[in-house]
Design a protein around this motif. Structure first.
Motif, PDB file in Angstrom:
ATOM      1  N   SER A 210      43.760  49.262  79.732  1.00 31.43           N
ATOM      2  CA  SER A 210      44.666  48.110  79.759  1.00 31.43           C
ATOM      3  C   SER A 210      45.129  47.743  78.349  1.00 31.43           C
ATOM      4  CB  SER A 210      43.965  46.903  80.404  1.00 31.43           C
ATOM      5  OG  SER A 210      42.826  46.517  79.633  1.00 31.43           O
ATOM      6  N   VAL A 211      44.950  48.655  77.381  1.00 31.66           N
ATOM      7  CA  VAL A 211      45.369  48.405  76.000  1.00 31.66           C
ATOM      8  C   VAL A 211      46.841  47.967  75.957  1.00 31.66           C
ATOM      9  CG1 VAL A 211      45.925  50.855  75.707  1.00 31.66           C
ATOM     10  CG2 VAL A 211      45.573  49.424  73.695  1.00 31.66           C
ATOM     11  N   PRO A 212      47.197  46.965  75.162  1.00 34.27           N
ATOM     12  CA  PRO A 212      48.601  46.565  75.066  1.00 34.27           C
ATOM     13  C   PRO A 212      49.470  47.717  74.579  1.00 34.27           C
ATOM     14  CG  PRO A 212      47.180  44.913  74.049  1.00 34.27           C
ATOM     15  CD  PRO A 212      46.317  46.097  74.350  1.00 34.27           C
ATOM     16  N   ILE A 213      50.651  47.858  75.181  1.00 37.32           N
ATOM     17  CA  ILE A 213      51.581  48.929  74.807  1.00 37.32           C
ATOM     18  C   ILE A 213      52.930  48.315  74.453  1.00 37.32           C
ATOM     19  CG2 ILE A 213      52.849  50.961  75.612  1.00 37.32           C
ATOM     20  CD1 ILE A 213      50.438  51.678  77.326  1.00 37.32           C
ATOM     21  N   LEU A 214      53.377  48.585  73.224  1.00 37.28           N
ATOM     22  CA  LEU A 214      54.675  48.131  72.750  1.00 37.28           C
ATOM     23  C   LEU A 214      55.604  49.334  72.658  1.00 37.28           C
ATOM     24  CD1 LEU A 214      56.686  46.164  71.368  1.00 37.28           C
ATOM     25  CD2 LEU A 214      55.518  46.671  69.199  1.00 37.28           C
ATOM     26  N   PHE A 215      56.688  49.320  73.435  1.00 38.54           N
ATOM     27  CA  PHE A 215      57.680  50.382  73.343  1.00 38.54           C
ATOM     28  C   PHE A 215      58.579  50.109  72.144  1.00 38.54           C
ATOM     29  CE2 PHE A 215      56.490  51.348  77.696  1.00 38.54           C
ATOM     30  CZ  PHE A 215      56.634  52.733  77.744  1.00 38.54           C
ATOM     31  N   LEU A 216      58.704  51.095  71.259  1.00 38.70           N
ATOM     32  CA  LEU A 216      59.580  51.028  70.101  1.00 38.70           C
ATOM     33  C   LEU A 216      60.520  52.221  70.197  1.00 38.70           C
ATOM     34  CD1 LEU A 216      60.273  49.650  67.390  1.00 38.70           C
ATOM     35  CD2 LEU A 216      58.623  51.187  66.308  1.00 38.70           C
TER      36      LEU A 216
END
Length: 233
Positions: A75-81
């Motif tokens: 469930s690690v936070p994922i930031l799409f860049l």
């Protein structure tokens, strides 16, 4: 206290280098992967990260597929860049389990703010005021544990992203009330509400319903109040 660890996933070595320098100067411990497959291998191989920054267009395995694979294990936070900035790209990113989205070229200040916000919500949620007591809350056939941030139906554990749990928790904290998009977005995302944010909310609620409801066409847990918002009875 140990530095927070961030995994950068991008096939462009220049982007990886820029991000590594930027994040490293802000005291983050940084690792890098060249494509989605490497990222998935890192996570499934036991690597622990406090945040993953993920590009979409990559060889071997793109970011959307990589995010979906990672969500099966973490469930690690994922930031799409990413340079992809169409609404459909954002829908696919959020649907696969992403927590936030930032378009290239990006503001360094905004990137650092998003990183800090995502990591803070992931690691310090238990420091927030807990309004639900006892820890377990029952809604229809769903049991939600606010202490462990988990949900289950019978013996079946439901894997929720941090953002999905935050949304569910906000609904539970306002059980019986109509939750409007503006209140939900500003309290869960922590940003000022704009009309365009309604699409982001819709995608996340849809993903949540897919995981929680027995019949997504006849939701019994998260109900839509047409023209107003959502409600948990």
């Amino acid at each position: 206290m140990m530095d927070k660890k961030i995994l950068i996933v991008d096939d462009d070595p220049n982007i990886r280098e820029v991000l590594a320098v930027l994040l490293g100067s802000d005291s983050y411990d940084v690792e890098a992967a060249e494509d989605g497959k490497q990222a998935v291998d890192r996570v499934t191989g036991g690597g622990h990260y406090d945040l993953i920054i993920l590009d979409i267009m990559m060889p071997n395995m793109d970011g959307v597929e990589a995010c979906a694979r990672i969500r099966e294990h973490s469930s690690v936070p994922i930031l799409f860049l990413t340079a992809k900035d169409q609404d459909q790209d954002k829908v696919e990113a959020y649907t696969s389990g992403g927590d936030d989205f930032l378009v290239k070229p990006f503001s360094q200040t905004e990137l650092l703010m998003k990183c800090k916000s995502l990591i803070r919500r992931h690691t310090e949620y238990d420091k927030q005021e807990k309004v639900a007591s006892p820890d377990e809350v029952v809604v229809d056939n769903l049991v939600v544990d606010t202490r462990t941030r988990s949900a289950r139906k019978g013996d079946l554990r439901i894997n929720l992203t941090d953002k999905e749990f935050d949304i569910l928790r906000y609904f539970i904290d306002h059980k019986g009330e109509v939750v409007q998009n503006k209140d939900l977005y500003e309290n869960v995302w922590g940003e000022s509400y704009l009309p365009s944010a309604s699409n982001t909310i819709m995608v996340h609620v849809l993903n949540l319903r897919k995981k929680l409801e027995d019949d997504i066409n006849k939701p019994r847990i998260i109900k839509t109040v047409w023209g107003k918002g959502y409600r948990i009875e």
